[in-house]
Design a protein around this motif. Structure first.
Motif, PDB file in Angstrom:
ATOM      1  N   LEU A 168      21.238  15.121  31.840  1.00 26.31           N
ATOM      2  CA  LEU A 168      20.088  14.709  30.911  1.00 26.31           C
ATOM      3  C   LEU A 168      19.934  13.244  31.071  1.00 26.31           C
ATOM      4  N   GLN A 169      19.302  12.743  30.622  1.00 27.55           N
ATOM      5  CA  GLN A 169      18.622  11.223  31.030  1.00 27.55           C
ATOM      6  C   GLN A 169      17.781  10.491  29.724  1.00 27.55           C
ATOM      7  N   ARG A 170      17.933  10.343  28.363  1.00 26.37           N
ATOM      8  CA  ARG A 170      17.693   9.431  26.993  1.00 26.37           C
ATOM      9  C   ARG A 170      17.552  10.682  27.179  1.00 26.37           C
ATOM     10  N   ALA A 171      18.187  11.786  26.025  1.00 22.56           N
ATOM     11  CA  ALA A 171      18.029  12.103  24.840  1.00 22.56           C
ATOM     12  C   ALA A 171      18.238  11.872  23.726  1.00 22.56           C
ATOM     13  N   VAL A 172      18.101  11.961  22.991  1.00 25.56           N
ATOM     14  CA  VAL A 172      17.407  11.442  21.218  1.00 25.56           C
ATOM     15  C   VAL A 172      18.709  12.952  20.486  1.00 25.56           C
TER      16      VAL A 172
END
Length: 227
Positions: A168-172
């Motif tokens: 995953l990229q840029r998960a919150v």
């Protein structure tokens, strides 16, 4: 030449006039005061007329997709922005029903488009077990890349892992464990909850359940503890 002889008579002296304090009977004083009052009132009215500031809502803490809004999450602030009333939540309005649809950081104005039906939220909070050292800097609202190192198959004895792979990229981050919480796969009470898009949930859960090592790497510009 004939000259005028002194007769002993003194020439008349002009009488000195005393300065008098202006009184309210002085029409000039009254007119001056009225002019000042008119200018003051007119200036204040002009400022009110041209003051385009309105009160909108600002986030007092990170807002993440899937959560509901509460009064404690927001505070009113005055702004001067074109079309602010149609773009951001107004301070004089009731909080909208629904859930937060996208990340809103602390201090940001809350757009109307950021709140809506929960059906529009296409991510779920997944408990991710990570090393306690990684959690030390994470907060709710942190933005992270999720990397996994899967266990090598067929290895005996000591565990061996493949090279890390970014899932995953840029998960919150939706929640971080409280101080003293554990970090075990069996219990998610001490795990970091990360918002995972629906289409990636199966892959992330599969890696976790197969014993992969998981690392949460803060993305550039991510909110972090103490920053």
């Amino acid at each position: 030449m004939e000259t005028r002889r002194s007769t002993g008579e003194e020439l008349p002296k002009p009488a000195a006039r005393r300065l008098q304090r202006p009184s309210w009977n002085d029409s000039r004083l009254v007119a001056g005061v009225l002019l000042v009052l008119v200018a003051t009132i007119g200036g204040a009215a002009a400022l009110r007329h041209y003051d385009s500031s309105i009160e909108v809502l600002q986030a007092t803490r990170p807002l993440v997709p899937g959560q509901q809004l509460h009064d404690s999450d927001l505070r009113p602030v005055k702004v001067r922005i074109d079309r602010a009333s149609s773009t951001y939540l107004g301070a004089d309005e009731a909080l909208p029903k629904g859930e937060v649809l996208r990340e809103v950081r602390t201090g940001e104005l809350v757009p109307r488009s950021a709140v809506g039906s929960g059906a529009a939220v296409h991510s779920k909070a997944v408990a991710v077990p990570v090393d306690s050292g990684q959690v030390a800097t994470l907060v709710k609202g942190s933005v992270v890349d999720l990397w996994v190192s899967r266990k090598k198959t067929g290895e005996t004895g000591r565990d061996a892992y493949d090279a890390p792979d970014r899932l995953l990229q840029r998960a919150v981050v939706a929640r971080v464990p409280s101080a003293g919480g554990g970090f075990s796969v069996a219990s998610d009470s001490g795990a970091v909850h990360v918002l995972v898009p629906d289409e990636n949930i199966a892959e992330v859960l599969g890696a976790i359940n197969q014993g992969a090592k998981v690392d949460l790497v803060p993305a550039a510009g991510s909110p972090l503890k103490g920053s």
